[in-house]
Motif scaffolding. Structure first.
Motif, PDB file in Angstrom:
ATOM      1  N   UNK A 244       0.803  -1.232   0.000  1.00 54.90           N
ATOM      2  CA  UNK A 244       0.000   0.000   0.000  1.00 54.90           C
ATOM      3  C   UNK A 244       0.833   1.278   0.000  1.00 54.90           C
ATOM      4  N   UNK A 245       1.982   1.256   0.669  1.00 58.76           N
ATOM      5  CA  UNK A 245       2.766   2.509   0.721  1.00 58.76           C
ATOM      6  C   UNK A 245       3.325   2.863  -0.653  1.00 58.76           C
ATOM      7  N   UNK A 246       3.459   1.862  -1.536  1.00 59.49           N
ATOM      8  CA  UNK A 246       3.990   2.141  -2.876  1.00 59.49           C
ATOM      9  C   UNK A 246       2.893   2.526  -3.872  1.00 59.49           C
ATOM     10  N   UNK A 247       1.649   2.353  -3.443  1.00 61.10           N
ATOM     11  CA  UNK A 247       0.529   2.549  -4.373  1.00 61.10           C
ATOM     12  C   UNK A 247       0.471   3.960  -4.971  1.00 61.10           C
ATOM     13  N   UNK A 248       0.652   5.009  -4.154  1.00 63.64           N
ATOM     14  CA  UNK A 248       0.594   6.356  -4.756  1.00 63.64           C
ATOM     15  C   UNK A 248       1.641   6.545  -5.855  1.00 63.64           C
ATOM     16  N   UNK A 249       2.817   5.927  -5.691  1.00 63.87           N
ATOM     17  CA  UNK A 249       3.867   6.057  -6.716  1.00 63.87           C
ATOM     18  C   UNK A 249       3.395   5.399  -8.012  1.00 63.87           C
ATOM     19  N   UNK A 250       2.817   4.189  -7.887  1.00 66.29           N
ATOM     20  CA  UNK A 250       2.332   3.466  -9.078  1.00 66.29           C
ATOM     21  C   UNK A 250       1.208   4.250  -9.751  1.00 66.29           C
ATOM     22  N   UNK A 251       0.294   4.796  -8.951  1.00 64.54           N
ATOM     23  CA  UNK A 251      -0.825   5.536  -9.530  1.00 64.54           C
ATOM     24  C   UNK A 251      -0.343   6.826 -10.205  1.00 64.54           C
ATOM     25  N   UNK A 252       0.671   7.459  -9.602  1.00 61.38           N
ATOM     26  CA  UNK A 252       1.227   8.658 -10.244  1.00 61.38           C
ATOM     27  C   UNK A 252       1.872   8.273 -11.581  1.00 61.38           C
ATOM     28  N   UNK A 253       2.582   7.134 -11.591  1.00 58.96           N
ATOM     29  CA  UNK A 253       3.171   6.633 -12.837  1.00 58.96           C
ATOM     30  C   UNK A 253       2.091   6.344 -13.869  1.00 58.96           C
ATOM     31  N   UNK A 254       0.994   5.754 -13.409  1.00 58.39           N
ATOM     32  CA  UNK A 254      -0.118   5.440 -14.311  1.00 58.39           C
ATOM     33  C   UNK A 254      -0.731   6.705 -14.894  1.00 58.39           C
ATOM     34  N   UNK A 255      -0.878   7.720 -14.050  1.00 58.86           N
ATOM     35  CA  UNK A 255      -1.464   8.984 -14.527  1.00 58.86           C
ATOM     36  C   UNK A 255      -0.566   9.589 -15.613  1.00 58.86           C
ATOM     37  N   UNK A 256       0.751   9.551 -15.404  1.00 58.59           N
ATOM     38  CA  UNK A 256       1.684  10.077 -16.415  1.00 58.59           C
ATOM     39  C   UNK A 256       1.610   9.256 -17.704  1.00 58.59           C
ATOM     40  N   UNK A 257       1.530   7.939 -17.533  1.00 59.04           N
ATOM     41  CA  UNK A 257       1.438   7.034 -18.683  1.00 59.04           C
ATOM     42  C   UNK A 257       0.210   7.379 -19.540  1.00 59.04           C
ATOM     43  N   UNK A 258      -0.939   7.531 -18.871  1.00 60.11           N
ATOM     44  CA  UNK A 258      -2.166   7.823 -19.623  1.00 60.11           C
ATOM     45  C   UNK A 258      -2.143   9.230 -20.206  1.00 60.11           C
ATOM     46  N   UNK A 259      -1.500  10.154 -19.487  1.00 59.71           N
ATOM     47  CA  UNK A 259      -1.358  11.506 -20.021  1.00 59.71           C
ATOM     48  C   UNK A 259      -0.555  11.440 -21.327  1.00 59.71           C
ATOM     49  N   UNK A 260       0.488  10.620 -21.314  1.00 55.08           N
ATOM     50  CA  UNK A 260       1.330  10.457 -22.506  1.00 55.08           C
ATOM     51  C   UNK A 260       0.557   9.854 -23.664  1.00 55.08           C
ATOM     52  N   UNK A 261      -0.199   8.784 -23.409  1.00 52.55           N
ATOM     53  CA  UNK A 261      -0.937   8.146 -24.515  1.00 52.55           C
ATOM     54  C   UNK A 261      -2.035   9.077 -25.046  1.00 52.55           C
ATOM     55  N   UNK A 262      -2.543   9.932 -24.154  1.00 58.16           N
ATOM     56  CA  UNK A 262      -3.585  10.887 -24.580  1.00 58.16           C
ATOM     57  C   UNK A 262      -2.975  11.973 -25.478  1.00 58.16           C
ATOM     58  N   UNK A 263      -1.872  12.574 -25.012  1.00 54.18           N
ATOM     59  CA  UNK A 263      -1.262  13.684 -25.744  1.00 54.18           C
ATOM     60  C   UNK A 263      -0.670  13.198 -27.071  1.00 54.18           C
ATOM     61  N   UNK A 264       0.054  12.085 -27.021  1.00 52.60           N
ATOM     62  CA  UNK A 264       0.807  11.675 -28.210  1.00 52.60           C
ATOM     63  C   UNK A 264       0.018  10.763 -29.157  1.00 52.60           C
ATOM     64  N   UNK A 265      -0.979  10.044 -28.613  1.00 59.26           N
ATOM     65  CA  UNK A 265      -1.675   9.085 -29.477  1.00 59.26           C
ATOM     66  C   UNK A 265      -3.192   9.273 -29.508  1.00 59.26           C
TER      67      UNK A 265
END
Lengths: 406, 146
Positions: A244-265
């Protein structure tokens, strides 16, 4: 060893957690589905040319043919009714179960038009887990009603705000979301191998999607390679969020990932990202805001007659709405004089209000009742409210007199 | 553990087992998936191709057909536009006929062609330096003689 493992398993899944956070998860999932589906998302299933109808295995196996637009419209209406019921918490679990079946059916039909999409699968899992959880115990009209009735029948029980079964739905949903990314990473390794990170595949897809930022990125092969490596790293490590303590890091990574696929693709998968909001610690956040603004430090005494069923019912409802825990309940019945006014409120300044004015003061103190505040000041409403309260007080006084006479 | 905890634990194990099965066996039957989007490897020498259908209602002004015109999503539409010129020529006429079906005569297509654009890959030596296109005619009336 086995016993320790079992104890660890039990602690991980069944440590008591906030029922309010689970109920907010329910409302968020309903909101996401309502926005996603609207009333038109599935209509085209009935409207497309029959030549486009390519039933997926499950639809074919069930012998379902292409439905008409009218059938899809009826399903959309039923979905809206069920979403409202689940959101308000009326017959919540039954409505959730029906919603899950209906949503799965509509998704299956939509996937029978030649392209199967998995973007909404985590939402389906969220519905399934909510059906099996006590998500209807907070922020639910049904629960408020049940508790008020029980309070009317007997003693006022303190509200249950935590449950051993309130944690697992969000944790299991996280496993589903993380597996979604992990499987995507694994597929890349399975079908392309580690060479996927050389950026060549990403460049190809960027050129095909042809968005402005995507074409710019495609012109930089090194950047494509770096981003490919970052994507694969994120996908293969998403499962670490099970801790659980690592979850915010993973979710932040996921948000960046989806931001990238949205902007670029121009690929959003926004329902999956919207599900991240389920992991915001809403109750803690609300408590922090209430303290930070000083809202929670201005307590209000609610004086009520514990001997009256009506007062107990009212107090039960107030307690359900008192999210900031500002209201201090004082049962005046054990000290003698029952309160015919049924509702007395004493503010931090020592001023006591009765009847409608007390009701209005209470609405200010209860965040869940703020939506009513403008109505309580609308022209004509205060005088009507005061008259209704006076009538109710007279009836109570008459009933009390009869009781004493008997 | 209490009975309800055991039952829920079974659910947790089942969900994890389904995810493991999707990964191990590469299951791809909705609602099961091993999420293979963009998983294929595309070597640098493979040139991206973009397909567009271009139609006209009056023979003078031409416009690109969109997925929306056929009530399809972008992905569903692209699936029906093969990048091979022969396959496109064989199938694009049917899309045109489906577009025309149910539309009043004034809104029907009188001409339709498919265009396959080769997209140059930046940074690839020896690749096509200029975009090149192939155009195929789409038959708006069904092929006769069969």
């Amino acid at each position: 060893m086995g016993r320790r493992l079992l104890a660890g398993w039990r602690t991980y899944w069944f440590r008591p957690a906030s029922l309010a956070d689970l109920a907010i998860a329910r409302i968020l999932v309903v909101g996401i589905l309502a926005y996603l589906d609207g009333t038109t998302r599935f209509l085209r299933v009935g409207g497309v040319s029959p030549q486009f109808w390519k039933p997926i295995e499950i639809v074919h196996g069930l012998g379902i043919g292409q439905p008409s637009v009218e059938t899809m419209a009826r399903m959309a209406e039923a979905t809206v009714v069920l979403l409202v019921a689940v959101g308000l918490g009326v017959f919540t679990r039954v409505a959730l179960a029906l919603l899950l079946v209906l949503q799965l059916l509509q998704e299956a039909l939509l996937n029978s038009l030649g392209k199967v999409s998995h973007g909404t699968l985590p939402l389906m899992y969220a519905l399934l887990f909510l059906v099996l959880s006590p998500c209807d115990r907070a922020f639910s009209l049904g629960a408020v009603w049940r508790r008020a009735r029980a309070a009317g029948r007997g003693a006022l029980e303190p509200p249950v705000r935590r449950s051993r079964f309130a944690r697992w739905p969000r944790d299991l949903l996280f496993i589903e979301i993380a597996a979604y990314y992990y499987l995507a990473g694994l597929s890349k390794l399975r079908y392309a191998g580690v060479r996927w990170i050389d950026g060549s595949s990403l460049q190809y897809y960027l050129l095909q999607k042809a968005t402005g930022p995507g074409l710019w990125l495609a012109a930089h092969p090194t950047a494509c390679a770096v981003l490919s490596a970052m994507v694969l790293t994120f996908e293969l490590t998403a499962m670490f969020g099970v801790v659980r303590v690592l979850r915010p890091v993973v979710l932040a990574g996921g948000a960046l990932f989806h931001l990238g696929t949205w902007v670029f693709m121009d690929i959003t998968f926004w329902p999956v990202v919207a599900l991240y909001t389920v992991y915001v610690p809403w109750r803690r956040l609300a408590t922090w805001v209430a303290r930070w603004t000083g809202f929670a430090t201005r307590p209000l005494d609610l004086l009520y007659d514990g001997g009256s069923a009506g007062s107990r019912r009212l107090v039960s409802v107030v307690r359900d709405l008192d999210l900031a825990r500002r209201v201090h309940l004082v049962d005046v019945a054990p000290h003698g004089d029952p309160q015919p006014a049924a509702l007395l409120v004493r503010g931090p300044d020592g001023r006591t209000l009765a009847g409608y004015d007390a009701f209005r003061r209470l609405a200010w103190a209860l965040p869940a009742a703020w939506i009513l505040v403008p109505l309580l000041y609308a022209p004509g409403v205060p005088s009507l409210g005061r008259r209704l309260h006076a009538g109710a007080a007279r009836r109570r006084a008459a009933a009390a007199g009869l009781d004493r006479g008997a | 553990m209490r009975p309800r905890e055991w039952l829920l634990s079974l659910l947790f194990v089942a969900v994890i087992a389904v995810k493991a099965a999707e990964a191990i066996f590469g299951l791809e039957t909705w609602p099961l998936s091993n999420v293979p989007m963009f998983a294929g490897y595309v070597p640098r020498m493979v040139t991206p191709l973009r397909v567009t259908l271009v139609g006209t209602r009056d023979g003078t002004s031409w416009f690109a057909l969109s997925a929306y015109d056929l009530l399809l999503s972008q992905d569903e539409y692209e699936r029906r536009l093969p990048t091979d010129a022969r396959a496109l020529a064989a199938g694009c006429g049917e899309l045109g006929r489906l577009y025309n079906a149910g539309r009043p005569p004034s809104a029907r297509l009188v001409g339709l062609y498919g265009r396959i654009d080769r997209v140059p890959r930046p940074g690839v030596p020896g690749g096509p330096s200029e975009p090149a296109s192939t155009v195929v005619t789409c038959l708006l009336s069904p092929p006769s003689g069969r």
